[in-house]
Write a protein that holds these residues in place. Structure first.
Motif, PDB file in Angstrom:
ATOM      1  N   GLU A 117       0.823  -1.206   0.000  1.00 45.15           N
ATOM      2  CA  GLU A 117       0.000   0.000   0.000  1.00 45.15           C
ATOM      3  C   GLU A 117       0.861   1.261   0.000  1.00 45.15           C
ATOM      4  N   GLU A 118       2.034   1.159   0.653  1.00 46.95           N
ATOM      5  CA  GLU A 118       2.952   2.304   0.704  1.00 46.95           C
ATOM      6  C   GLU A 118       4.365   1.816   0.384  1.00 46.95           C
ATOM      7  N   VAL A 119       5.020   2.503  -0.548  1.00 41.54           N
ATOM      8  CA  VAL A 119       6.392   2.186  -0.889  1.00 41.54           C
ATOM      9  C   VAL A 119       7.178   3.498  -0.909  1.00 41.54           C
ATOM     10  N   TYR A 120       8.134   3.599   0.017  1.00 40.96           N
ATOM     11  CA  TYR A 120       8.985   4.789   0.107  1.00 40.96           C
ATOM     12  C   TYR A 120      10.437   4.348  -0.101  1.00 40.96           C
ATOM     13  N   LEU A 121      10.978   4.742  -1.285  1.00 44.63           N
ATOM     14  CA  LEU A 121      12.366   4.412  -1.620  1.00 44.63           C
ATOM     15  C   LEU A 121      13.193   5.670  -1.865  1.00 44.63           C
ATOM     16  N   ALA A 122      12.715   6.814  -1.459  1.00 39.78           N
ATOM     17  CA  ALA A 122      13.367   8.093  -1.770  1.00 39.78           C
ATOM     18  C   ALA A 122      14.735   8.209  -1.097  1.00 39.78           C
ATOM     19  N   GLU A 123      15.564   9.098  -1.689  1.00 38.78           N
ATOM     20  CA  GLU A 123      16.874   9.459  -1.152  1.00 38.78           C
ATOM     21  C   GLU A 123      17.787   8.257  -0.963  1.00 38.78           C
ATOM     22  N   ASN A 124      17.922   7.501  -2.025  1.00 36.35           N
ATOM     23  CA  ASN A 124      18.890   6.418  -2.091  1.00 36.35           C
ATOM     24  C   ASN A 124      19.656   6.553  -3.404  1.00 36.35           C
ATOM     25  N   LYS A 125      20.193   5.469  -3.872  1.00 33.34           N
ATOM     26  CA  LYS A 125      20.947   5.475  -5.134  1.00 33.34           C
ATOM     27  C   LYS A 125      20.428   4.392  -6.083  1.00 33.34           C
ATOM     28  N   PHE A 126      19.141   4.149  -5.997  1.00 25.52           N
ATOM     29  CA  PHE A 126      18.542   3.165  -6.894  1.00 25.52           C
ATOM     30  C   PHE A 126      18.648   3.642  -8.339  1.00 25.52           C
TER      31      PHE A 126
END
Length: 545
Positions: free
Chosen positions: A443-452
């Protein structure tokens, strides 16, 4: 012996080695002493001399004495009194004769092996026998002063021997006592340890020792080795040892090892000391103002541990929730002890906004009933352990705002029950594994502020329950998938500060224009000149560059 005074006539005696032997008889002239002769006082003078009253009278030239003045009360003459310094005095020779002196041990000197005879000899160097026929010789000519300086004659000849043997006996007794005491003490300790079931072990090499100071602590330690290593329990600097000593000596509950919550209480105490509990911001030991939750008390209070703040138990009094963290945290400072893995009934572990360090523990994978794991805003580092992906019932995984590195394992696809995935503000890198699209309940996916990096798969359409997708500030590239427009439950879609290109799909913009849809936040890199993503202001709510 002391040197003679000038002008004083002193005769010396040959050493034993010069006395004639049966195989090599020696003449009297060969026994004449020389200036180099060296003899001890014992060999020069027999310590105790039997002087018969009548013998002294018979050989008047041998002793210059006054029989009336020199005779002691025991009838023995003292040869050290009333002697003339000018006239050498002859100490009588000794032979084994059948007289009253020979058979009396009182006049036998065990140091020299001589018997003192009462008969005088005019020849101070007379040979009187050999060892074979039992004769022993002791003779000397000393002036009265030298004799007196060399030895004090005692009528009680046996006293010295008695004292000597007594000293030897005392030394033997002392040595025997020194041996008996440690043996007895060791046997006593082993016997006591057996009856009390006390574990007695030498501390490991190189490890600071803190053997329990009471029999109760030692007994409890024996029953705690199933959850903690004995080395840790013995180390005075370890949280395990602190918890043991608290449980043994300070805890008001005074639990026995067979109490059902014995291990549970110990493990919580280990957790407290491992995270520097006495420096928590609130609800620390003795905190009377612990009002974080109603009907809760400070940690280590003399109440059931289910009443401690942040601890919640099920109907069986087994711990099901540990929740010690808010937006400000509790100032938990340290590492998570492995003993927490014993809480197999735990469903929620929430410790955000603290100072927890180290790697994400691999033992978390043993908490198979865990549904909520929140460790965000701490100081964890390292990679995400694969063991976490064994938690198939996990619904919330939040480890954002740490220092986690590495890629996302394809095993993450096992978490098909996961609803909330928060990995933002770490150092993850690489492409998203294709298996991630198997997590259909997200329902929620937070992947911000990485190096993906890499592109988004069209399989993202599987996230039919997705409400929030935040991918900003990474290196994602390629076109924005049109399939996102099929996720009609989307409320937030953040794609800015990436390397996406092309035009925002119309299906996504449609989610913004229709009243029945809820997408009210949509961002992309539509602000540059030229913009990397073409998106009208009626579609995108914000544009990044």
């Amino acid at each position: 012996p002391r040197p003679a005074a000038p002008g004083t006539a002193v005769s010396e005696v040959t050493s034993r080695e010069n006395i004639a032997s049966p195989t090599s008889p020696a003449s009297a002239s060969s026994l004449t002493p020389t200036d180099d002769s060296k003899v001890s006082v014992r060999d020069v003078l027999a310590r105790d001399i039997c002087v018969k009253r009548e013998a002294g009278m018979a050989n008047g030239s041998a002793l210059a004495h006054n029989p009336t003045k020199d005779k002691r009360e025991d009838g023995i003459y003292n040869i050290n009194q009333n002697r003339s310094r000018e006239t050498p005095t002859t100490v009588p020779l000794l032979t084994k004769k059948d007289d009253e002196c020979y058979n009396n041990d009182e006049y036998y000197d065990p140091e020299t092996g001589y018997y003192v005879d009462s008969h005088y000899s005019n020849d101070p160097y007379q040979q009187v026998g050999t060892e074979d026929n039992g004769a022993f010789a002791a003779e000397t000519v000393l002036d009265a002063m030298d004799v007196k300086a060399a030895v004090e004659v005692d009528a009680n000849a046996n006293q010295y021997s008695k004292n000597r043997f007594m000293r030897r006996g005392l030394v033997c007794v002392a040595l025997l006592i020194c041996l008996i005491i440690p043996v007895t003490a060791t046997a006593g300790v082993l016997w006591w340890g057996k009856d009390e079931k006390v574990m007695i072990a030498a501390p490991p090499t190189g490890v600071p020792s803190s053997a329990p100071t009471s029999s109760r602590a030692a007994l409890l330690m024996e029953y705690l080795t199933t959850v903690s290593e004995k080395k840790s329990l013995q180390d005075r600097n370890s949280p395990q040892n602190e918890a043991l000593m608290w449980l043994s000596d300070e805890d008001g509950m005074k639990l026995s090892h067979d109490d059902p919550n014995f291990h549970q209480r110990f493990i919580l105490a280990v957790f407290y000391f491992a995270t520097n509990g006495d420096n928590w911001s609130k609800c620390f030991r003795g905190d009377v103002h612990c009002t974080d939750s109603p009907n809760k008390v400070a940690f280590l209070s003399p109440e059931h541990e289910c009443n401690w703040n942040g601890i919640f138990c099920d109907e069986n009094k087994k711990i099901s929730v540990i929740s010690l963290g808010t937006s400000q945290g509790f100032n938990l400072d340290g590492t998570l002890p492995s003993e927490l893995s014993e809480f197999t009934t735990l469903t929620r572990l929430m410790l955000p906004s603290n100072k927890l360090r180290g790697e994400i523990p691999t033992w978390l994978g043993r908490l198979t009933n865990l549904k909520d794991l929140r460790l965000y805003s701490n100081e964890f580092e390292g990679t995400l352990p694969d063991s976490l992906f064994n938690l198939v019932d996990l619904q919330t995984l939040s480890i954002r705002n740490n220092n986690i590195t590495g890629t996302i394992s394809p095993k993450i696809g096992r978490l098909t029950s996961l609803k909330h995935l928060f990995l933002s503000t770490n150092n993850f890198n690489g492409n998203l594994p294709d298996d991630i699209y198997n997590m259909v309940n997200l329902e929620e996916v937070y992947l911000a502020e990485n190096k993906f990096s890499g592109s988004l798969s069209s399989r993202i359409v599987n996230f039919l329950k997705l409400e929030e997708l935040v991918l900003s500030q990474n290196y994602f590239s390629g076109p924005i998938p049109e399939e996102l427009g099929y996720l009609t439950g989307l409320e937030k879609l953040a794609l800015h500060n990436n390397d996406f290109s092309g035009t925002m799909p119309s299906l996504i913009c449609l989610l913004r224009s229709e009243d029945e849809f809820r997408l009210d936040y949509l961002t992309s890199d539509c602000g540059g000149i030229p913009p990397r993503v073409q998106c009208t202001l009626t579609c995108c709510t914000e544009c990044g560059e």
